[in-house]
Design an enzyme around this catalytic site. Sequence first.
Site, PDB file in Angstrom:
ATOM      1  N   HIS A  17       0.746  -1.115  -0.070  1.00  0.00           N
ATOM      2  CA  HIS A  17       0.072   0.029  -0.082  1.00  0.00           C
ATOM      3  C   HIS A  17       0.936   1.346   0.016  1.00  0.00           C
ATOM      4  CE1 HIS A  17      -2.754   3.024   1.531  1.00  0.00           C
ATOM      5  NE2 HIS A  17      -3.871   2.278   1.261  1.00  0.00           N
ATOM      6  N   ASP A  19       0.924   4.303   1.679  1.00  0.00           N
ATOM      7  CA  ASP A  19       1.017   4.841   2.737  1.00  0.00           C
ATOM      8  C   ASP A  19       2.112   3.794   3.365  1.00  0.00           C
ATOM      9  OD1 ASP A  19      -0.412   6.800   2.191  1.00  0.00           O
ATOM     10  OD2 ASP A  19      -2.029   5.961   3.178  1.00  0.00           O
ATOM     11  N   LYS A  20       2.052   2.442   3.310  1.00  0.00           N
ATOM     12  CA  LYS A  20       2.948   1.492   3.954  1.00  0.00           C
ATOM     13  C   LYS A  20       4.468   1.494   3.331  1.00  0.00           C
ATOM     14  CE  LYS A  20       1.228   0.714   7.377  1.00  0.00           C
ATOM     15  NZ  LYS A  20       2.236   1.230   8.482  1.00  0.00           N
ATOM     16  N   GLU A  45      10.064  11.980   7.285  1.00  0.00           N
ATOM     17  CA  GLU A  45       8.658  11.750   6.440  1.00  0.00           C
ATOM     18  C   GLU A  45       8.940  11.338   4.991  1.00  0.00           C
ATOM     19  OE1 GLU A  45       6.225  12.090   8.258  1.00  0.00           O
ATOM     20  OE2 GLU A  45       7.077  13.226  10.032  1.00  0.00           O
ATOM     21  N   GLU A  58      14.173  15.783   9.911  1.00  0.00           N
ATOM     22  CA  GLU A  58      15.344  16.424  10.551  1.00  0.00           C
ATOM     23  C   GLU A  58      16.060  15.085  10.970  1.00  0.00           C
ATOM     24  OE1 GLU A  58      14.072  20.537  12.650  1.00  0.00           O
ATOM     25  OE2 GLU A  58      13.958  18.711  13.750  1.00  0.00           O
ATOM     26  N   LYS A 178      -5.755  -4.384   0.429  1.00  0.00           N
ATOM     27  CA  LYS A 178      -6.362  -4.035   1.588  1.00  0.00           C
ATOM     28  C   LYS A 178      -7.311  -5.170   1.978  1.00  0.00           C
ATOM     29  CE  LYS A 178      -7.560   0.471   2.145  1.00  0.00           C
ATOM     30  NZ  LYS A 178      -8.353   1.715   2.159  1.00  0.00           N
ATOM     31  N   PHE A 262      -8.417  -3.893 -10.697  1.00  0.00           N
ATOM     32  CA  PHE A 262      -7.253  -2.968  -9.721  1.00  0.00           C
ATOM     33  C   PHE A 262      -5.719  -3.471 -10.204  1.00  0.00           C
ATOM     34  CE2 PHE A 262      -6.212  -2.637  -4.977  1.00  0.00           C
ATOM     35  CZ  PHE A 262      -5.116  -1.776  -5.409  1.00  0.00           C
ATOM     36  N   ASP A 270      -1.891   6.023  -6.394  1.00  0.00           N
ATOM     37  CA  ASP A 270      -2.231   6.982  -5.083  1.00  0.00           C
ATOM     38  C   ASP A 270      -0.979   7.301  -4.676  1.00  0.00           C
ATOM     39  OD1 ASP A 270      -3.846   8.607  -3.679  1.00  0.00           O
ATOM     40  OD2 ASP A 270      -4.818   6.928  -2.677  1.00  0.00           O
ATOM     41  N   ALA A 271      -0.812   8.412  -4.248  1.00  0.00           N
ATOM     42  CA  ALA A 271       0.162   8.967  -3.360  1.00  0.00           C
ATOM     43  C   ALA A 271       0.312   8.236  -2.010  1.00  0.00           C
ATOM     44  CB  ALA A 271       0.404  10.488  -3.469  1.00  0.00           C
ATOM     45  N   ARG A 276      -0.181   7.838   7.920  1.00  0.00           N
ATOM     46  CA  ARG A 276      -1.467   7.893   7.632  1.00  0.00           C
ATOM     47  C   ARG A 276      -2.316   6.602   7.713  1.00  0.00           C
ATOM     48  NH1 ARG A 276      -2.318  11.076   1.796  1.00  0.00           N
ATOM     49  NH2 ARG A 276      -1.790   9.160   0.847  1.00  0.00           N
ATOM     50  N   LYS A 277      -1.666   5.515   8.364  1.00  0.00           N
ATOM     51  CA  LYS A 277      -2.430   4.416   8.466  1.00  0.00           C
ATOM     52  C   LYS A 277      -2.227   4.191  10.241  1.00  0.00           C
ATOM     53  CE  LYS A 277      -4.394   3.480   4.902  1.00  0.00           C
ATOM     54  NZ  LYS A 277      -4.339   4.851   4.404  1.00  0.00           N
ATOM     55  N   LYS A 297      10.304   7.911  13.229  1.00  0.00           N
ATOM     56  CA  LYS A 297      10.981   8.606  14.462  1.00  0.00           C
ATOM     57  C   LYS A 297      11.732   7.573  15.225  1.00  0.00           C
ATOM     58  CE  LYS A 297       6.299  11.107  14.368  1.00  0.00           C
ATOM     59  NZ  LYS A 297       5.085  11.218  15.269  1.00  0.00           N
ATOM     60  N   LYS A 301      11.321   9.788  20.389  1.00  0.00           N
ATOM     61  CA  LYS A 301      10.108  10.488  20.344  1.00  0.00           C
ATOM     62  C   LYS A 301       9.084   9.710  21.096  1.00  0.00           C
ATOM     63  CE  LYS A 301      12.227  12.615  17.141  1.00  0.00           C
ATOM     64  NZ  LYS A 301      13.720  12.739  16.937  1.00  0.00           N
ATOM     65  N   ASP A 303       6.056   9.633  21.030  1.00  0.00           N
ATOM     66  CA  ASP A 303       4.854   9.114  19.970  1.00  0.00           C
ATOM     67  C   ASP A 303       5.033   7.481  19.789  1.00  0.00           C
ATOM     68  OD1 ASP A 303       3.259  11.321  19.459  1.00  0.00           O
ATOM     69  OD2 ASP A 303       4.221  11.959  17.835  1.00  0.00           O
TER      70      ASP A 303
END
Length: 419
Positions: A17, A19-20, A45, A58, A178, A262, A270-271, A276-277, A297, A301, A303
Amino acid sequence: MMRSSFLFTSESVSEGHPDKVADQISDAVVDLFLGKDPQARVACETLTTTNRVVLAGEVRGDGMIDKDGNWAPGAQEEIQSVVRETVKRIGYEQDGFHWQNLVFENHLHPQSAHIAQGVDETGNKDEGAGDQGIMFGYATDETPDFMPATLYYSHKILERMAADRHSGAAPFLEPDAKSQVTLAYENEVPVRATALVVSTQHAVDYCLPWENTKADGTVESGGDAAKYKTLRDYVISVFHDVLPAGFVTDDTVIHVNPTGRFEIGGPDGDAGVTGRKIIVDTYGGASPHGGGAFSGKDPTKVDRSAAYITRYLAKNVVAAGLARRCTIQLSYAIGVADPLSVYVDLHDTGTVDESKLEAILPTLVRLTPKGIRTHLGLNKPIYQRSAAYGHFGRTPDADGGFSWEKTDLVEALTAAVGG
């Protein structure tokens, strides 16, 4: 109060995917830096799109960035190499996204000195949190891995499909996919699948026949009903293999590629962007989420590291038999070491008072960024493997990967509660 009978749904996405792909690239960069300097700082990122990968963020770390903030010799070439190797490992060798032909842009730059001075350990000052925020951990006894069943099986379906794609057992599959699993719960226990969905990128013509009239009046067509049946039958066999016996019934609603074709997928279709997941990464919607992403990260961090320690604590609470379900929240302020709050919710399934656990847990693990990293051994290049198919519900690795999935706190926790 938790309803005893209901339907619940979670989804997952494959390693291919878009995003992955971005998440795995970002974590490959984290691993590269930590492999050279366990104290490295990374906030990477990634953007993926048609035959292009862009990095921004960074960074700081010996062997990659010198004391003057310049790239070490060969460092940028190493970054490009791990990016291309990641895309190659996933399996992208398509016209629209190819590990060898994609355009690579590196816009990473040295970490802000203002952030560094606030979070670094200096003199009598303990290392502070890299940002403010709230983090949640969750565990449930629904599955052997203490994960929500809907997400657990969503991951397992796609993991099986990816393994078959890589081995050649399912050569008609392409990397992007998916899944979605809806389970019926009775008395809070999952008992059957009411709906199962898979949308998977596929080889040419592995779809139902289609026809399209172009602007110039010419007609194009494709698809092959027999090939589509091969694909559909394969996916249904995966459902039966992955889900417990009897979960897939004649009443289960099954959708395999419900949109039809598909063939174009991944970053070409798709970008993709890092982070995002996050619900796929954690608990599939069964638990609150603090909002912060993990991938890209380094473990300073919170998060990332605080989300890992809350999962670790929640899992040990359930594994110790103190509750059937457990949610834990921590909160932090940037530059401040200790958490501002510790919250435990046992969802009316516990055998111990939540306030007692709130007092005990910080005595078993020091919940500062440094304390978390030390306890779980997080300053290692162990993160790319976590960036697909969930950060939780995985098997701890001998090299320290998925250390937050250990249940080695059960004995101490049981003794502390009993005391």
